[in-house]
Write a protein that holds these residues in place. Structure first.
Motif, PDB file in Angstrom:
ATOM      1  N   GLU A 120      10.576  45.885 -35.818  1.00 10.70           N
ATOM      2  CA  GLU A 120      11.250  44.603 -34.932  1.00 10.70           C
ATOM      3  C   GLU A 120      10.846  43.364 -35.725  1.00 10.70           C
ATOM      4  OE1 GLU A 120       9.875  44.327 -31.023  1.00 10.70           O
ATOM      5  OE2 GLU A 120      11.639  45.224 -30.418  1.00 10.70           O
TER       6      GLU A 120
ATOM      7  N   MET B 182      12.819  42.840 -39.031  1.00 13.38           N
ATOM      8  CA  MET B 182      14.253  42.357 -38.457  1.00 13.38           C
ATOM      9  C   MET B 182      14.490  40.904 -38.391  1.00 13.38           C
ATOM     10  SD  MET B 182      15.483  45.705 -36.373  1.00 13.38           S
ATOM     11  CE  MET B 182      16.687  45.364 -35.614  1.00 13.38           C
ATOM     12  N   LEU B 183      13.277  40.560 -37.553  1.00 11.41           N
ATOM     13  CA  LEU B 183      13.239  38.975 -37.316  1.00 11.41           C
ATOM     14  C   LEU B 183      12.886  38.193 -38.437  1.00 11.41           C
ATOM     15  CD1 LEU B 183      10.906  38.966 -34.266  1.00 11.41           C
ATOM     16  CD2 LEU B 183      13.345  38.399 -34.059  1.00 11.41           C
TER      17      LEU B 183
ATOM     18  N   MET C  93      16.286  38.097 -40.229  1.00 11.84           N
ATOM     19  CA  MET C  93      17.150  37.266 -39.603  1.00 11.84           C
ATOM     20  C   MET C  93      17.167  35.929 -39.867  1.00 11.84           C
ATOM     21  SD  MET C  93      17.304  35.152 -36.846  1.00 11.84           S
ATOM     22  CE  MET C  93      16.215  35.933 -35.656  1.00 11.84           C
TER      23      MET C  93
ATOM     24  N   ALA D  24      20.607  31.805 -32.583  1.00 14.05           N
ATOM     25  CA  ALA D  24      20.009  33.121 -33.339  1.00 14.05           C
ATOM     26  C   ALA D  24      18.868  33.503 -32.096  1.00 14.05           C
ATOM     27  CB  ALA D  24      19.363  33.039 -34.534  1.00 14.05           C
ATOM     28  N   GLY D  25      18.348  32.672 -31.225  1.00 17.56           N
ATOM     29  CA  GLY D  25      17.578  33.149 -30.156  1.00 17.56           C
ATOM     30  C   GLY D  25      16.178  32.629 -30.738  1.00 17.56           C
ATOM     31  N   ILE D  26      15.907  31.816 -31.664  1.00 23.49           N
ATOM     32  CA  ILE D  26      14.584  31.728 -32.193  1.00 23.49           C
ATOM     33  C   ILE D  26      13.975  30.805 -31.015  1.00 23.49           C
ATOM     34  CG2 ILE D  26      13.176  30.588 -33.914  1.00 23.49           C
ATOM     35  CD1 ILE D  26      14.891  31.632 -35.908  1.00 23.49           C
TER      36      ILE D  26
ATOM     37  N   CYS E 172      12.860  34.692 -24.166  1.00 23.14           N
ATOM     38  CA  CYS E 172      12.118  35.988 -23.931  1.00 23.14           C
ATOM     39  C   CYS E 172      10.671  35.858 -24.308  1.00 23.14           C
ATOM     40  CB  CYS E 172      12.643  37.145 -24.875  1.00 23.14           C
ATOM     41  SG  CYS E 172      12.530  36.594 -26.702  1.00 23.14           S
TER      42      CYS E 172
ATOM     43  N   ARG F 146       6.504  34.726 -27.247  1.00 19.86           N
ATOM     44  CA  ARG F 146       6.099  35.923 -28.185  1.00 19.86           C
ATOM     45  C   ARG F 146       5.652  35.078 -29.448  1.00 19.86           C
ATOM     46  NH1 ARG F 146       9.758  40.577 -26.480  1.00 19.86           N
ATOM     47  NH2 ARG F 146       9.132  41.562 -28.633  1.00 19.86           N
TER      48      ARG F 146
ATOM     49  N   VAL G 268      17.877  37.344 -31.847  1.00 16.25           N
ATOM     50  CA  VAL G 268      16.516  37.741 -31.381  1.00 16.25           C
ATOM     51  C   VAL G 268      16.819  38.588 -30.181  1.00 16.25           C
ATOM     52  CG1 VAL G 268      14.221  36.956 -30.135  1.00 16.25           C
ATOM     53  CG2 VAL G 268      15.289  35.570 -32.092  1.00 16.25           C
ATOM     54  N   MET G 269      17.297  38.493 -29.065  1.00 15.40           N
ATOM     55  CA  MET G 269      17.345  39.152 -28.072  1.00 15.40           C
ATOM     56  C   MET G 269      18.107  40.503 -28.371  1.00 15.40           C
ATOM     57  SD  MET G 269      16.251  37.393 -25.579  1.00 15.40           S
ATOM     58  CE  MET G 269      16.631  37.235 -23.966  1.00 15.40           C
TER      59      MET G 269
ATOM     60  N   ILE H  97      17.864  41.980 -31.497  1.00 17.34           N
ATOM     61  CA  ILE H  97      17.045  42.471 -32.352  1.00 17.34           C
ATOM     62  C   ILE H  97      15.916  43.317 -31.251  1.00 17.34           C
ATOM     63  CG2 ILE H  97      15.042  42.456 -33.791  1.00 17.34           C
ATOM     64  CD1 ILE H  97      16.682  40.046 -35.167  1.00 17.34           C
ATOM     65  N   PHE H  98      15.475  42.758 -30.285  1.00 17.52           N
ATOM     66  CA  PHE H  98      14.728  43.349 -29.379  1.00 17.52           C
ATOM     67  C   PHE H  98      15.293  44.440 -28.498  1.00 17.52           C
ATOM     68  CE2 PHE H  98      12.311  39.098 -29.157  1.00 17.52           C
ATOM     69  CZ  PHE H  98      11.394  39.480 -29.983  1.00 17.52           C
TER      70      PHE H  98
ATOM     71  N   ALA I 103      17.792  46.125 -29.824  1.00 13.65           N
ATOM     72  CA  ALA I 103      18.049  47.197 -30.589  1.00 13.65           C
ATOM     73  C   ALA I 103      17.168  48.653 -30.627  1.00 13.65           C
ATOM     74  CB  ALA I 103      17.917  46.686 -32.204  1.00 13.65           C
ATOM     75  N   LYS I 104      16.087  48.412 -30.464  1.00 16.37           N
ATOM     76  CA  LYS I 104      14.912  49.582 -30.213  1.00 16.37           C
ATOM     77  C   LYS I 104      15.390  50.601 -29.123  1.00 16.37           C
ATOM     78  CE  LYS I 104      10.610  48.842 -29.798  1.00 16.37           C
ATOM     79  NZ  LYS I 104       9.131  48.240 -29.966  1.00 16.37           N
TER      80      LYS I 104
END
Lengths: 381, 267
Positions: A7, A10-11, A14, A47-49, A61, A64, B195-196, B198-199, B201-202
């Motif tokens: 994961e 992938m981050l 990105m 992108a959600g960062i 989220c 993290r 990001v969301m 990507i999380f 995706a699993k």
């Protein structure tokens, strides 16, 4: 690396792509005009960062910490300023996310999470960032309208003139009545009486807007007084460590960025039939020394972030250490890389020397290193 | 008009590492060990189109890839763009496939999954770059197909209008669905993963199919044995060029000298 998984790869991928395709083309503009990177912050939000430190209620989220660190490191490789712009949003929103205030969530935190706009924390005054008792900015309450009336001025406000909202720290008129000596008041940029003052021309961090803010009879509803508390050095020490760690991991990225650019140059610049990297042992040893410092910082930074992910309250000292060691290692690496690039290292257009200018400011921005060291010294057992 | 879309996705060596790839003089194949693999660049544009169509019309985007089990990594990465599920066709019997065997195998995977309204894929992969697969896939599936697509939109009656450049002009084709469309990098700008997503995706559905899972598979058409294209040799390209300095007192003299050099070379 021990902290990586599929994961996070992938981050990383990105964030690297974002840095190379969106940040890199904007760096010259930032360097030449100090333009604030609104468009890039929008892309980072999309992108959600920004959601990595914001909670689900506002579209995120988070927090993290290691995931966020992986992204900041990649952004920092291209531009410390951009990574730090993300950190500045954590600094501002961390107070607001504690409130659980639906209006603030909807009108401020959700748009910030999407990257629609940025906010600023307006706290520092000429007396000093943390000498809060000597600060002059204060508010009163209009007895007829029950409005907050804010008066005072701030210096070194990050995102001055670029922010949609300012979270202003001001003394309360009556600590007993309000339950604390200091209040945080949310002020929209278009509120009458709010004026953006001089924007500073700093040694580095071009694109990060740092400046004066004036609040002259700024009137906002009582509901904009979001938080009241007593503050002292303990508040700063325990409340600010996380931002130190995030800035530190951004510095790690920036140190890597200038190191990688310099190494690529040394490997491609030929002296006769061999690259200068292959020709001179002294040069190879210099790179090896820098690499060791970078990896030391990586171990410290991600150790702290992992600790924060695990809810370890004992990482505060180390979190501050990431900022201190990060600033020193970043400055050392950037300085040495100028030398390793030869004459090309001091030419602005080659994009090496800006790392040193940015690194120097890391010793000051968001708590000066001596101040952090003093705080750590005061907590030695 | 929800669309059920498949995107055929190839995993290829990272173009940034091409200078590290060598050729095996005996097998005439690429030596890729130690080279990172990535989603073939043009396929990202097919993914982007699929996601745009899903946003506009609703539906589902399924990724289909043929390759080793390690391709799961890139498929998960593609799910991080917002695709809904992934299917990997992986079996030792499928190894060594050329474009024809690949397109045949993909068509069987698509049949197995029940078919789609639209099958999208990059016009040509970043590595092999034959540009054969989209047309061959259309033929295997018995569907209309178009390659080199630079523009795409849906019509109200459920057809698509696809544009391709032909000899300097742009032709627009109206195509009934289902169809196979090979897209180019000019079609769109690929979004950044989120990001969301990507999380998420699993946790998204991932199906692995072997040769035995594919319906009515003709094993003489798959893998190395089913590949009519065989590399029998290779030559090093000679990129050597001579350099001639054009001199003159002014631009007119330099232009005259340039003309003289060009005419002399022509003889």
């Amino acid at each position: 690396m021990w902290y990586m998984n599929e994961e996070r790869e992938m981050l990383q991928s990105m964030a690297r792509e974002l840095a190379e395709t969106e940040v890199r083309p904007f760096i010259n503009t930032m360097e030449e005009t100090s333009a604030f990177p609104h468009e890039i912050m929008k892309k980072i939000g999309e992108a959600g960062i920004l959601g990595l430190f914001l909670p689900e209620e506002v579209g995120g989220c988070g927090p993290r910490w290691v995931d966020l660190g992986v992204c900041l490191e990649e952004l920092g490789k291209e531009s410390f300023v951009i990574a730090n712009a993300v950190c500045s949003q954590y600094a501002g929103t961390s107070l607001l996310t504690m409130l659980g205030n639906e209006k603030v969530n909807k009108e401020v935190l959700e748009p910030i999470c999407r990257g629609d706009f940025v906010m600023a924390t307006s706290q520092c005054e000429p007396a000093g960032q943390t000498r809060l008792h000597d600060h002059k900015t204060r508010f009163t309450v209009d007895p007829e309208t029950n409005e907050i009336v804010l008066n005072g001025g701030k210096i070194f406000t990050t995102n001055a003139g670029a922010a949609e909202y300012y979270l202003v720290c001001a003394k309360t008129p009556d600590p007993e009545q309000f339950g604390g000596e200091f209040g945080y008041i949310l002020v929209h940029k278009d509120t009458p009486g709010l004026t953006v003052g001089h924007i500073e021309h700093k040694i580095g961090w071009n694109g990060s807007s740092t400046g004066q803010m004036f609040y002259n009879n700024v009137r906002v509803p009582m509901e904009n007084l979001l938080l009241v508390m007593d503050m002292d050095e303990e508040t700063t020490y325990y409340g600010g460590g996380n931002i130190g760690a995030l800035m530190g991991v951004s510095m790690l990225g920036a140190a890597e960025g200038v190191y990688e650019k310099t190494l690529a140059n040394a490997r491609s610049r030929m002296h006769g039939d061999a690259s200068i990297f292959d020709s001179y042992q002294a040069m190879r040893h210099s790179f090896a020394e820098l690499k060791m410092e970078i990896e030391l910082l990586r171990g410290l930074a991600y150790g702290v972030l992992e600790g924060l992910d695990n809810g370890d309250a004992d990482v505060i000292e180390q979190a501050w250490a990431v900022k201190v060691k990060g600033a020193r290692i970043f400055e050392h690496v950037a300085s040495e890389c100028i030398v390793l690039n030869g004459g090309n290292g001091v030419i602005r257009e080659n994009g090496i020397e800006r790392y040193l200018r940015d690194a120097k400011l890391c010793s000051i921005g968001c708590f000066a290193l001596p101040h952090i060291t003093e705080m750590i010294a005061n907590h030695l057992e | 008009m929800a669309l059920n879309i498949a995107v055929c996705m190839k995993v290829a060596p990272d173009p940034d590492k091409y200078n590290q790839i060598s050729l095996d003089p005996v097998t005439k194949t690429l030596v890729r060990s130690g080279i990172d693999s990535v989603i073939s660049g043009t396929d990202l544009h097919a993914i982007e189109l699929a996601l745009q169509l899903k946003t506009k019309f609703g539906g589902k985007v399924t990724l289909i890839s043929m390759g080793p089990d390690s391709n799961e990594k890139q498929l998960r990465e593609a799910l991080g763009y917002g695709c809904d599920e992934a299917v990997l066709l992986s079996d030792r019997k499928l190894g060594g496939a050329d474009a024809l065997a690949t397109s045949y195998t993909l068509s069987k995977g698509i049949e197995k999954m029940g078919g789609y309204d639209l099958v999208l894929l990059g016009n040509a992969s970043d590595d092999g770059s034959t540009a054969h697969v989209p047309s061959q896939l259309g033929e295997w599936l018995g569907l209309p197909h178009l390659t080199d697509v630079i523009g795409f939109e849906m019509t109200e009656e459920g057809c698509c209008l696809a544009k391709k450049e032909v000899e300097g002009a742009i032709n627009t084709y109206k195509i009934s669905l289902p169809a196979v469309i090979g897209v180019t990098k000019r079609l769109n700008t690929v979004r950044h993963p989120n990001v969301m997503a990507i999380f998420a995706a699993k946790k998204k559905p991932f199906t692995k199919l072997t040769a035995a899972d594919l319906p009515d598979l003709d094993e003489s058409r798959i893998g190395l044995a089913g590949s009519p294209t065989q590399a029998v040799g290779y030559l090093d390209a000679d990129f050597h060029r001579d350099c001639v300095e054009i001199t003159g007192r002014d631009d007119t003299e330099k232009a005259a000298e340039l003309l003289r050099v060009v005419l002399a070379a022509k003889k």
